[in-house]
Scaffold this motif. Structure first.
Motif, mmCIF file in Angstrom:
data_model
loop_
_atom_site.group_PDB
_atom_site.id
_atom_site.type_symbol
_atom_site.label_atom_id
_atom_site.label_comp_id
_atom_site.label_asym_id
_atom_site.label_seq_id
_atom_site.Cartn_x
_atom_site.Cartn_y
_atom_site.Cartn_z
ATOM 1 N N ALA A 71 -4.853 15.758 7.830
ATOM 2 C CA ALA A 71 -4.991 14.534 7.043
ATOM 3 C C ALA A 71 -6.470 14.259 6.782
ATOM 4 N N PRO A 72 -6.789 13.542 5.704
ATOM 5 C CA PRO A 72 -8.184 13.138 5.484
ATOM 6 C C PRO A 72 -8.730 12.421 6.723
ATOM 7 N N ASP A 73 -10.012 12.594 6.984
ATOM 8 C CA ASP A 73 -10.606 12.042 8.210
ATOM 9 C C ASP A 73 -10.363 10.549 8.356
ATOM 10 N N TRP A 74 -10.461 9.800 7.264
ATOM 11 C CA TRP A 74 -10.301 8.349 7.370
ATOM 12 C C TRP A 74 -8.865 7.972 7.726
ATOM 13 N N VAL A 75 -7.918 8.855 7.409
ATOM 14 C CA VAL A 75 -6.523 8.601 7.790
ATOM 15 C C VAL A 75 -6.302 8.927 9.257
ATOM 16 N N LYS A 76 -6.789 10.096 9.686
ATOM 17 C CA LYS A 76 -6.522 10.534 11.061
ATOM 18 C C LYS A 76 -7.200 9.640 12.105
ATOM 19 N N THR A 77 -8.266 8.933 11.719
ATOM 20 C CA THR A 77 -8.923 8.023 12.662
ATOM 21 C C THR A 77 -8.395 6.594 12.567
ATOM 22 N N SER A 78 -7.417 6.357 11.711
ATOM 23 C CA SER A 78 -6.874 5.014 11.521
ATOM 24 C C SER A 78 -5.679 4.766 12.439
ATOM 25 N N SER A 79 -5.255 3.525 12.502
ATOM 26 C CA SER A 79 -4.093 3.159 13.306
ATOM 27 C C SER A 79 -2.788 3.566 12.636
ATOM 28 N N LEU A 80 -2.871 4.098 11.409
ATOM 29 C CA LEU A 80 -1.670 4.527 10.696
ATOM 30 C C LEU A 80 -1.276 5.954 11.023
ATOM 31 N N LEU A 122 0.842 -1.195 0.000
ATOM 32 C CA LEU A 122 0.000 0.000 0.000
ATOM 33 C C LEU A 122 0.875 1.242 0.000
ATOM 34 N N VAL A 123 0.541 2.177 -0.881
ATOM 35 C CA VAL A 123 1.201 3.487 -0.914
ATOM 36 C C VAL A 123 0.143 4.536 -0.602
ATOM 37 N N LEU A 124 0.345 5.258 0.483
ATOM 38 C CA LEU A 124 -0.604 6.291 0.887
ATOM 39 C C LEU A 124 -0.153 7.645 0.359
ATOM 40 N N ALA A 125 -0.966 8.213 -0.538
ATOM 41 C CA ALA A 125 -0.681 9.526 -1.117
ATOM 42 C C ALA A 125 -1.985 10.274 -1.390
ATOM 43 N N PRO A 126 -2.902 10.302 -0.412
ATOM 44 C CA PRO A 126 -4.194 10.951 -0.653
ATOM 45 C C PRO A 126 -4.171 12.456 -0.457
ATOM 46 N N GLY A 127 -3.017 13.019 -0.111
ATOM 47 C CA GLY A 127 -2.955 14.456 0.141
ATOM 48 C C GLY A 127 -3.543 14.797 1.492
ATOM 49 N N LEU A 128 -4.013 16.016 1.617
ATOM 50 C CA LEU A 128 -4.608 16.474 2.869
ATOM 51 C C LEU A 128 -5.968 17.096 2.584
#
Length: 401
Positions: A262-271, A104-110
């Protein structure tokens, strides 16, 4: 554009600068089974928005179709990520699809948090309030600048990491230079409110920017940010983080940079990095690999790295991600290392630019030999307006630069 399989060898979240650049470089290395997940049908070259707001370019020049920049051999799923489960190696999308991945490469921006400043979301784009952080509003910025004859113009920079950290200042200088050339500068009060403790984190460039602000008679407020605005009264409140005080200013023009996270789904994740109040992804700052999930890499705006969030940073991060991703596929440890290089093209006038280049240690990292990049230069403005867009479209996005 929908996928025929829910299992993906390399899944890249985000089809912006970082995602496309990594995909293109992976394809050039012969990697197959690459999928990009992104809901937008438009790809933007965002650095031009500052010049659009300053009347020196059009927003249309920054637009391409997303399909046109997807590298050959890369699958595009036009959907949005809404959740990640790194233990199950799955991404859930807005359509309810569950995608499985090996890497997985995370690059969704902000995301731009307009609602974080009371009064901003309902004001931006009208009655003198604008922001170059959106292609919808950048042309409005230029309309407000060229139509202002006198009064008070305020330019703000929020607390926390933002993309293109120099942009809130650049538009102030473009506006001031325009008003100077039109003979209006003495009739316009300019206030620049920066949440940072200095004009720029690198002292060499901070000193130059202090001279630029003084040249235009700009009132610079450090460690000060926009607290709220009252669009009906055309008043805004600034919070001084040094004294704890507040100041109300009547404005005729406001260029507001929204808080970002960060996008909401990122900030609420374990990552998400526990050390980041804005929810950016935790990664090793050199290898760009998540410390608990070696099959997950992150780069660009979403990564919690102690450097500026710019396209120039992505240009140096992408080869590291690709090198370490390929090493991981072969069962090897990361071999690539990112030194924090970033570049901020600081437009200081309608025909001058200061090219700030530095690394994690805030050491100068000039990429162009034999010329003095510690001062404003006219040739650097041409680089900003013409050279860098060409490098972007024909170099970076094709995995060549």
């Amino acid at each position: 554009m929908s996928t025929t399989s829910n299992h993906h060898h390399v899944l890249i979240i985000g089809g912006g600068t970082a995602g496309i650049t990594v995909a293109a470089r992976l394809r050039r290395k012969g990697v197959s089974g690459i999928t990009i997940l992104d809901p937008s049908d438009t790809h933007w070259y965002q650095p031009l928005w500052t010049l659009a707001g300053g009347g020196q370019a059009t927003v249309e020049l920054s637009r391409r179709s997303e399909r046109s920049v997807i590298p050959p051999g890369v699958e595009w799923i036009r959907d949005a990520a809404t959740a990640v489960d790194p233990d199950a190696r799955t991404i859930t999308t807005a359509s309810g699809t569950e995608l499985r991945y090996e890497h997985l490469v995370l690059a969704p921006g902000l995301q731009l948090d307009w609602a974080a400043v009371p009064g901003l979301a309902e004001s931006v784009g009208r009655d003198g309030v604008s922001s170059n952080y959106s292609p919808e509003y950048a042309p409005k910025t230029w309309d407000f600048i060229r139509n202002l004859r006198s009064g008070t113009a305020v330019f703000t920079h929020p607390a926390g990491p933002i993309k293109c950290g120099g942009a809130p200042q650049k538009i102030a200088y473009l506006a001031a230079d325009y008003w100077r050339r039109e003979g209006r500068l003495n009739d316009i009060r300019i206030v620049l409110a920066l949440a940072e403790p200095t004009m720029f984190k690198v002292e060499t460039y901070a000193r130059e920017l202090e001279k630029v602000a003084a040249r235009y008679g700009i009132e610079t407020r450090l460690q000060t940010e926009l607290l709220s605005l009252d669009p009906e009264r055309r008043e805004l409140t600034l919070a001084d983080h040094i004294t704890g005080g507040k100041e109300t200013i009547s404005y005729d023009l406001l260029h507001a940079t929204p808080p970002q996270s960060a996008p909401d789904w990122v900030k609420t994740s374990s990552l998400a990095d526990p050390a980041s109040p804005h929810g950016y992804v935790e990664v090793d700052r050199h290898a760009l690999v998540h410390p608990r999930y070696p099959n997950i890499h992150a780069l660009g705006d979403v990564a919690n790295l102690p450097t500026s969030k710019t396209g120039a940073a992505v240009r140096k991060q992408a080869p590291v991600v690709v090198r370490n991703l390929i090493a991981g596929m072969a069962g090897h440890s990361p071999t690539g290392g990112y030194d924090g290089y970033t570049s901020c093209p600081l437009v200081t006038a309608r025909d001058k630019m200061l090219l700030a280049e530095f690394d994690y240690d805030l050491a100068l990292a000039p990429s162009i030999p034999f010329i003095n990049l510690k001062k404003e230069r006219r040739d650097m403005w041409y680089l900003k307006r013409y050279g860098l867009p060409a490098l972007y479209w024909h170099g970076m996005l094709r995995g060549r630069a």
